[in-house]
Design a protein around this motif. Structure first.
Motif, short mmCIF file in Angstrom:
data_model
loop_
_atom_site.label_atom_id
_atom_site.label_comp_id
_atom_site.label_asym_id
_atom_site.label_seq_id
_atom_site.Cartn_x
_atom_site.Cartn_y
_atom_site.Cartn_z
N ASP A 86 -13.92 49.88 -88.02
CA ASP A 86 -13.37 49.58 -86.70
C ASP A 86 -14.07 48.35 -86.11
O ASP A 86 -15.30 48.21 -86.23
N ALA A 87 -13.30 47.50 -85.47
CA ALA A 87 -13.87 46.28 -84.88
C ALA A 87 -14.94 46.61 -83.85
O ALA A 87 -15.97 45.92 -83.76
N SER A 88 -14.73 47.67 -83.08
CA SER A 88 -15.70 48.03 -82.05
C SER A 88 -17.01 48.52 -82.66
O SER A 88 -18.10 48.28 -82.11
N VAL A 89 -16.92 49.20 -83.80
CA VAL A 89 -18.12 49.67 -84.49
C VAL A 89 -18.90 48.49 -85.06
O VAL A 89 -20.13 48.41 -84.94
N ILE A 90 -18.19 47.56 -85.67
CA ILE A 90 -18.84 46.38 -86.24
C ILE A 90 -19.53 45.57 -85.14
O ILE A 90 -20.67 45.12 -85.28
N ALA A 91 -18.84 45.41 -84.01
CA ALA A 91 -19.41 44.64 -82.90
C ALA A 91 -20.65 45.32 -82.33
O ALA A 91 -21.66 44.67 -82.06
N ALA A 92 -20.58 46.65 -82.16
CA ALA A 92 -21.72 47.38 -81.59
C ALA A 92 -22.90 47.42 -82.54
O ALA A 92 -24.05 47.52 -82.11
N SER A 93 -22.63 47.34 -83.84
CA SER A 93 -23.70 47.43 -84.84
C SER A 93 -24.38 46.10 -85.10
O SER A 93 -25.33 46.03 -85.87
N THR A 94 -23.89 45.06 -84.46
CA THR A 94 -24.49 43.73 -84.59
C THR A 94 -25.28 43.44 -83.32
O THR A 94 -24.68 43.22 -82.27
N PRO A 95 -26.61 43.48 -83.38
CA PRO A 95 -27.40 43.27 -82.16
C PRO A 95 -27.21 41.88 -81.59
O PRO A 95 -26.96 40.92 -82.32
N ALA A 96 -27.30 41.81 -80.29
CA ALA A 96 -27.19 40.51 -79.62
C ALA A 96 -28.35 39.63 -80.02
O ALA A 96 -29.45 40.10 -80.30
N SER A 97 -28.11 38.34 -80.05
CA SER A 97 -29.17 37.40 -80.40
C SER A 97 -30.25 37.42 -79.33
O SER A 97 -29.97 37.57 -78.14
N ALA A 98 -31.48 37.28 -79.77
CA ALA A 98 -32.59 37.27 -78.82
C ALA A 98 -32.52 36.02 -77.96
O ALA A 98 -32.21 34.94 -78.45
N PRO A 99 -32.76 36.15 -76.65
CA PRO A 99 -32.71 34.98 -75.78
C PRO A 99 -33.82 34.00 -76.14
O PRO A 99 -34.88 34.39 -76.61
N PRO A 100 -33.58 32.72 -75.95
CA PRO A 100 -34.62 31.73 -76.28
C PRO A 100 -35.84 31.90 -75.40
O PRO A 100 -35.74 32.32 -74.25
N ALA A 101 -36.99 31.59 -75.95
CA ALA A 101 -38.23 31.71 -75.19
C ALA A 101 -38.26 30.66 -74.09
O ALA A 101 -37.80 29.53 -74.28
#
Length: 211
Positions: A97-112
């Motif tokens: 499911d697209a929603s499962v794939i999206a939720a399982s991909t963590p957001a990129s860490a914000p730049p320092a």
């Protein structure tokens, strides 16, 4: 008569069967998170008690409740990953499911944030390039281990004392952290932390042995 009465009044010796239930394995990242953080407090049977066929939205809401109401040490990304895993393993969702794939991909860490020229960055707690205190918090280590006292598992000072004369102490602790263990300090199992990086496992083991 008094002896007979006392015998009848003696409390029964009740022995519970060991918990042999296990979470359903999955390649989704939420499975590793559940093994590391949820299994600390919950038997896998807790999941089976939930209504069958729960959607990803419902499971994610349950995880958010654990985070906000009960103080579970899970991040917003982990809430989504757990919801996706549980919905696939126990609910109505599919791993494709697209929603499962999206939720399982963590957001990129914000730049320092930028630092002023010549400013020295604060060293991570625990030494080296690994922030041990952040690892202890993010993996709920201190929910089971006190620095000096037993909680669910032994205190770190007791572990350090046990292994202080063992030349293989570092490698043994690294193996226990990475792969989990049971029987060394009682019957309560320690879940594996296989998602940790090798340098993080090494830093955690070294920290424990210094206590």
């Amino acid at each position: 008569m008094l002896i007979a009465f006392n015998a009848l009044a003696a409390p029964p010796d009740i022995k519970l069967q060991p918990d042999t239930s296990k979470l359903r394995p999955s390649k989704l990242p939420g499975y590793a998170i559940a093994m590391q953080k949820c299994a600390i407090c919950h038997s896998a049977d807790y999941v089976n008690y939930q209504p069958p066929g729960m959607t990803q939205t419902q499971w994610t809401a349950e995880m958010a409740k654990m985070q906000h109401t009960y103080g579970a040490p899970i991040s917003d990304d982990e809430v989504k990953q757990l919801g996706a895993y549980l919905a696939v393993a126990y609910g109505s969702a599919k791993a494709t499911d697209a929603s499962v794939i999206a939720a399982s991909t963590p957001a990129s860490a914000p730049p320092a944030p930028p630092t002023s020229p010549g400013a020295a960055a604060a060293p991570p707690a625990g030494g080296g390039s690994v922030n041990v205190q952040a690892l202890l918090a993010s993996n709920a280590c201190l929910s089971c281990h006190g620095l000096t006292q037993k909680i669910v598992g032994p205190g770190y000072h007791d572990i350090a004392e046990k292994y202080k004369a063992d030349q293989q102490a570092q490698s043994k602790l690294e193996a226990s952290i990475r792969g989990g263990s049971v029987g060394k300090w009682g019957s309560v199992p320690m879940p594996p932390f296989a998602a940790l990086k090798p340098e993080e496992v090494k830093a955690l083991a070294a920290f424990v042995l210094k206590q």
